[in-house]
Design a protein around this motif. Structure first.
Motif, PDB file in Angstrom:
ATOM      1  N   GLY A   1      -3.674   3.305  -4.653  1.00  9.87           N
ATOM      2  CA  GLY A   1      -3.243   3.070  -3.150  1.00  9.87           C
ATOM      3  C   GLY A   1      -2.358   2.163  -3.220  1.00  9.87           C
ATOM      4  O   GLY A   1      -2.019   1.567  -2.032  1.00  9.87           O
TER       5      GLY A   1
ATOM      6  N   ARG B   1       8.075   4.995   1.583  1.00  3.17           N
ATOM      7  CA  ARG B   1       8.125   6.314   1.510  1.00  3.17           C
ATOM      8  C   ARG B   1       9.526   6.321   0.806  1.00  3.17           C
ATOM      9  O   ARG B   1      10.392   5.340   1.059  1.00  3.17           O
TER      10      ARG B   1
ATOM     11  N   LEU C   1       0.948  -1.030  -0.031  1.00  4.57           N
ATOM     12  CA  LEU C   1      -0.134   0.094   0.081  1.00  4.57           C
ATOM     13  C   LEU C   1       0.918   1.150   0.153  1.00  4.57           C
ATOM     14  O   LEU C   1       2.035   1.200   0.693  1.00  4.57           O
ATOM     15  N   THR C   2       0.496   2.343  -0.680  1.00  6.68           N
ATOM     16  CA  THR C   2       1.285   3.413  -0.798  1.00  6.68           C
ATOM     17  C   THR C   2       1.862   4.167   0.530  1.00  6.68           C
ATOM     18  O   THR C   2       2.955   4.517   0.960  1.00  6.68           O
ATOM     19  N   GLU C   3       0.742   3.795   1.696  1.00  7.78           N
ATOM     20  CA  GLU C   3       1.114   4.452   2.806  1.00  7.78           C
ATOM     21  C   GLU C   3       2.242   3.641   3.772  1.00  7.78           C
ATOM     22  O   GLU C   3       2.738   4.227   4.622  1.00  7.78           O
ATOM     23  N   ALA C   4       2.504   2.516   3.385  1.00 10.31           N
ATOM     24  CA  ALA C   4       3.488   1.827   3.702  1.00 10.31           C
ATOM     25  C   ALA C   4       4.836   1.906   3.163  1.00 10.31           C
ATOM     26  O   ALA C   4       5.910   1.355   3.489  1.00 10.31           O
TER      27      ALA C   4
END
Length: 156
Positions: free
Chosen positions: A90, A54, A49-52
């Motif tokens: 996402g 960076r 997932l993109t929030e995991a």
């Protein structure tokens, strides 16, 4: 490094990234676009997932095949780092071998085997001549998560 945090980067080291937790799926893609972008028989990816995910240092540029799917490369060495597939905002596919400590299991799924070089075998648990149907992906991810959990328990 904390539990569940994996780090990696491009060949020259200018771009560094990190991903938290286990991938949702591991995948080999045999499409001719991936063959051309990697100068190899297939690409290897880990889906998050993109929030995991960076970028921790450096800059990326878009490259490779142009269109709705966005392929991100190091702005200096032009190494292919990750892909944001069209229609899956996402989700991000990180190039597996760019992690400092790559996973050693074969990919769980391989796609576009109809375009693969005839001698290539990955050992993937699931193979598709093209792509799985959209409704198959949740089951594949659940199966991968349960298999990955079993592998973690054995390795502890």
């Amino acid at each position: 490094m904390s539990e569940g945090l994996r780090q990696g980067g491009c060949r020259c080291g200018k771009v560094r990234f990190e991903a938290t937790g286990q991938p949702m799926l591991t995948l080999a893609c045999h499409c001719t676009n991936c063959q051309h972008m990697t100068a190899s028989a297939f690409s290897l990816s880990e889906g998050y997932l993109t929030e995991a995910f960076r970028i921790t240092s450096g800059e990326t540029v878009l490259g490779g095949v142009h269109g709705g799917t966005r392929h991100h490369h190091c702005d200096y060495c032009k190494g292919w780092l990750y892909t944001q597939p069209e229609g899956l905002d996402g989700f991000v596919n990180l190039r597996s071998t760019l992690f400092d400590r790559p996973l050693t299991d074969p990919p769980f799924v391989e796609v576009f085997t109809g375009e693969s070089l005839p001698w290539v075998r990955t050992g993937a648990a699931h193979s598709y001549e093209r792509l799985p149907e959209m409704e198959e992906w949740p089951t594949l991810m659940r199966d991968y998560a349960s298999r990955a959990g079993a592998t973690e328990d054995v390795n502890r």
